[in-house]
Design a protein around this motif. Structure first.
Motif, PDB file in Angstrom:
ATOM      1  N   TYR A  26      22.821  24.186 -20.113  1.00 51.44           N
ATOM      2  CA  TYR A  26      21.964  23.777 -18.998  1.00 51.44           C
ATOM      3  C   TYR A  26      20.664  23.209 -19.559  1.00 51.44           C
ATOM      4  O   TYR A  26      20.179  23.672 -20.593  1.00 51.44           O
ATOM      5  N   GLU A  27      20.105  22.229 -18.850  1.00 52.72           N
ATOM      6  CA  GLU A  27      18.813  21.671 -19.251  1.00 52.72           C
ATOM      7  C   GLU A  27      17.842  21.859 -18.093  1.00 52.72           C
ATOM      8  O   GLU A  27      18.126  21.454 -16.964  1.00 52.72           O
ATOM      9  N   LEU A  28      16.724  22.516 -18.371  1.00 47.06           N
ATOM     10  CA  LEU A  28      15.764  22.840 -17.324  1.00 47.06           C
ATOM     11  C   LEU A  28      14.540  21.938 -17.425  1.00 47.06           C
ATOM     12  O   LEU A  28      14.077  21.647 -18.529  1.00 47.06           O
ATOM     13  N   THR A  29      14.026  21.530 -16.275  1.00 48.56           N
ATOM     14  CA  THR A  29      12.738  20.829 -16.310  1.00 48.56           C
ATOM     15  C   THR A  29      11.625  21.817 -15.969  1.00 48.56           C
ATOM     16  O   THR A  29      10.475  21.602 -16.319  1.00 48.56           O
ATOM     17  N   ALA A  30      11.983  22.899 -15.298  1.00 48.41           N
ATOM     18  CA  ALA A  30      11.024  23.966 -14.996  1.00 48.41           C
ATOM     19  C   ALA A  30      11.779  25.286 -15.063  1.00 48.41           C
ATOM     20  O   ALA A  30      12.991  25.319 -14.842  1.00 48.41           O
ATOM     21  N   LEU A  31      11.066  26.370 -15.351  1.00 47.50           N
ATOM     22  CA  LEU A  31      11.728  27.673 -15.467  1.00 47.50           C
ATOM     23  C   LEU A  31      12.415  28.067 -14.155  1.00 47.50           C
ATOM     24  O   LEU A  31      13.486  28.673 -14.155  1.00 47.50           O
ATOM     25  N   SER A  32      11.805  27.680 -13.036  1.00 47.66           N
ATOM     26  CA  SER A  32      12.376  28.038 -11.732  1.00 47.66           C
ATOM     27  C   SER A  32      13.725  27.361 -11.487  1.00 47.66           C
ATOM     28  O   SER A  32      14.455  27.769 -10.574  1.00 47.66           O
ATOM     29  N   ASP A  33      14.095  26.355 -12.292  1.00 48.81           N
ATOM     30  CA  ASP A  33      15.442  25.757 -12.178  1.00 48.81           C
ATOM     31  C   ASP A  33      16.518  26.822 -12.405  1.00 48.81           C
ATOM     32  O   ASP A  33      17.661  26.667 -11.976  1.00 48.81           O
ATOM     33  N   LEU A  34      16.148  27.896 -13.105  1.00 48.75           N
ATOM     34  CA  LEU A  34      17.111  28.984 -13.347  1.00 48.75           C
ATOM     35  C   LEU A  34      17.637  29.565 -12.054  1.00 48.75           C
ATOM     36  O   LEU A  34      18.769  30.044 -11.987  1.00 48.75           O
ATOM     37  N   LEU A  35      16.802  29.519 -11.006  1.00 45.50           N
ATOM     38  CA  LEU A  35      17.208  30.126  -9.737  1.00 45.50           C
ATOM     39  C   LEU A  35      18.360  29.357  -9.083  1.00 45.50           C
ATOM     40  O   LEU A  35      19.074  29.900  -8.239  1.00 45.50           O
ATOM     41  N   GLY A  36      18.549  28.108  -9.512  1.00 42.04           N
ATOM     42  CA  GLY A  36      19.684  27.323  -9.023  1.00 42.04           C
ATOM     43  C   GLY A  36      20.948  27.604  -9.837  1.00 42.04           C
ATOM     44  O   GLY A  36      22.054  27.257  -9.418  1.00 42.04           O
ATOM     45  N   ILE A  37      20.792  28.217 -11.004  1.00 42.98           N
ATOM     46  CA  ILE A  37      21.931  28.523 -11.891  1.00 42.98           C
ATOM     47  C   ILE A  37      22.398  29.951 -11.661  1.00 42.98           C
ATOM     48  O   ILE A  37      23.591  30.243 -11.611  1.00 42.98           O
ATOM     49  N   LEU A  38      21.423  30.850 -11.522  1.00 41.81           N
ATOM     50  CA  LEU A  38      21.735  32.281 -11.388  1.00 41.81           C
ATOM     51  C   LEU A  38      21.790  32.643  -9.914  1.00 41.81           C
ATOM     52  O   LEU A  38      20.890  33.264  -9.369  1.00 41.81           O
ATOM     53  N   VAL A  39      22.865  32.217  -9.277  1.00 41.48           N
ATOM     54  CA  VAL A  39      22.938  32.416  -7.821  1.00 41.48           C
ATOM     55  C   VAL A  39      23.436  33.817  -7.454  1.00 41.48           C
ATOM     56  O   VAL A  39      23.937  34.546  -8.287  1.00 41.48           O
TER      57      VAL A  39
END
Ligand code: BG6
Ligand code: MG
Length: 211
Positions: free
Chosen positions: A198-211
């Motif tokens: 996964y490539e994140l532009t912001a740390l909060s992008d994790l919330l879209g991965i860790l559902v």
């Protein structure tokens, strides 16, 4: 995925500038050229391995192991005095909220940092309690790209490495996650290596991965 293992420097806090200032002073004392580009190569790498990278341009008398230890100790004194200026304001609201939400969603959270100053940094910024487990440079013999620090974190969490997501800003850290059999998410500089799941532009992008 059941757990997330976060790198510290460059992911949770931005201590690069302090590492740069402290290494620059050490390099100046040695008469060695040092710049931001060389500093970038120190991401995720242990303190002694960082010195070896800096010494690639050293042309003086060969240094003894004792002298190298003295240089790294002095560098660490400078670095720690810079770290002492850190406060909770050095962690963004986005980072705090992302960590809290990941916990609310039931994932285990660990730190997986090569730094021997990791606990001190977490205390300075008031984040110690955001992590269920801490694996750091004081607990390992092999630094990234070796997976030891992440495997230690997975062990502390009681999770199978395959169920862990490693979040990293360093290519050495992405390599370590892959070597450990974990999923990887790159942020910042590590995105360029193109190896992460996964490539994140912001740390909060994790919330879209860790559902
Ligand atoms: C990592 C940094 O987190 O820790 C590296 O990315 C650093 O740049 C390494 O060399 C070791 O840090 P310390 O605090 O133990 O000197
Ligand atoms: Mg890092």
């Amino acid at each position: 995925m059941k757990a997330v293992i976060f790198d510290l420097d460059g992911v949770i806090v931005f201590t690069d500038k302090f590492h740069y200032q402290a290494w620059k002073k050490a390099a100046d004392d040695l008469g060695v050229y040092f710049d931001e580009e060389i500093n970038n190569r120190l991401r995720g790498v242990s303190r002694m391995a960082s010195l070896e990278i800096i010494l690639e341009r050293y042309e003086g008398e060969p240094l003894t192991e004792r002298q190298k230890v003295e240089i790294t100790e002095k560098k660490n004194e400078t670095y720690r005095s810079l770290l002492s200026t850190m406060t909770p304001a050095d962690v963004t609201g986005e980072t705090r909220e992302t960590l809290a939400e990941i916990r609310r969603r039931g994932y285990g959270i660990a730190l997986g940092s090569s730094s021997k100053n990791a606990r001190y940094i977490l205390e300075q910024v008031g984040l110690t309690d955001a992590f269920d487990e801490i694996s750091d440079g004081t607990m390992i013999t092999h630094s990234k790209p070796d997976p030891e620090v992440f495997l230690t974190a997975a062990g502390l969490l009681g999770q199978d490495p395959a169920d862990c997501l490693v979040v990293e800003d360093a290519e050495a850290g992405i390599d370590a996650g892959i070597a450990g059999g974990m999923k990887t998410a790159a942020i910042g500089d590590a995105v360029r290596c193109g190896k992460a799941d996964y490539e994140l532009t912001a740390l909060s992008d994790l919330l879209g991965i860790l559902v």
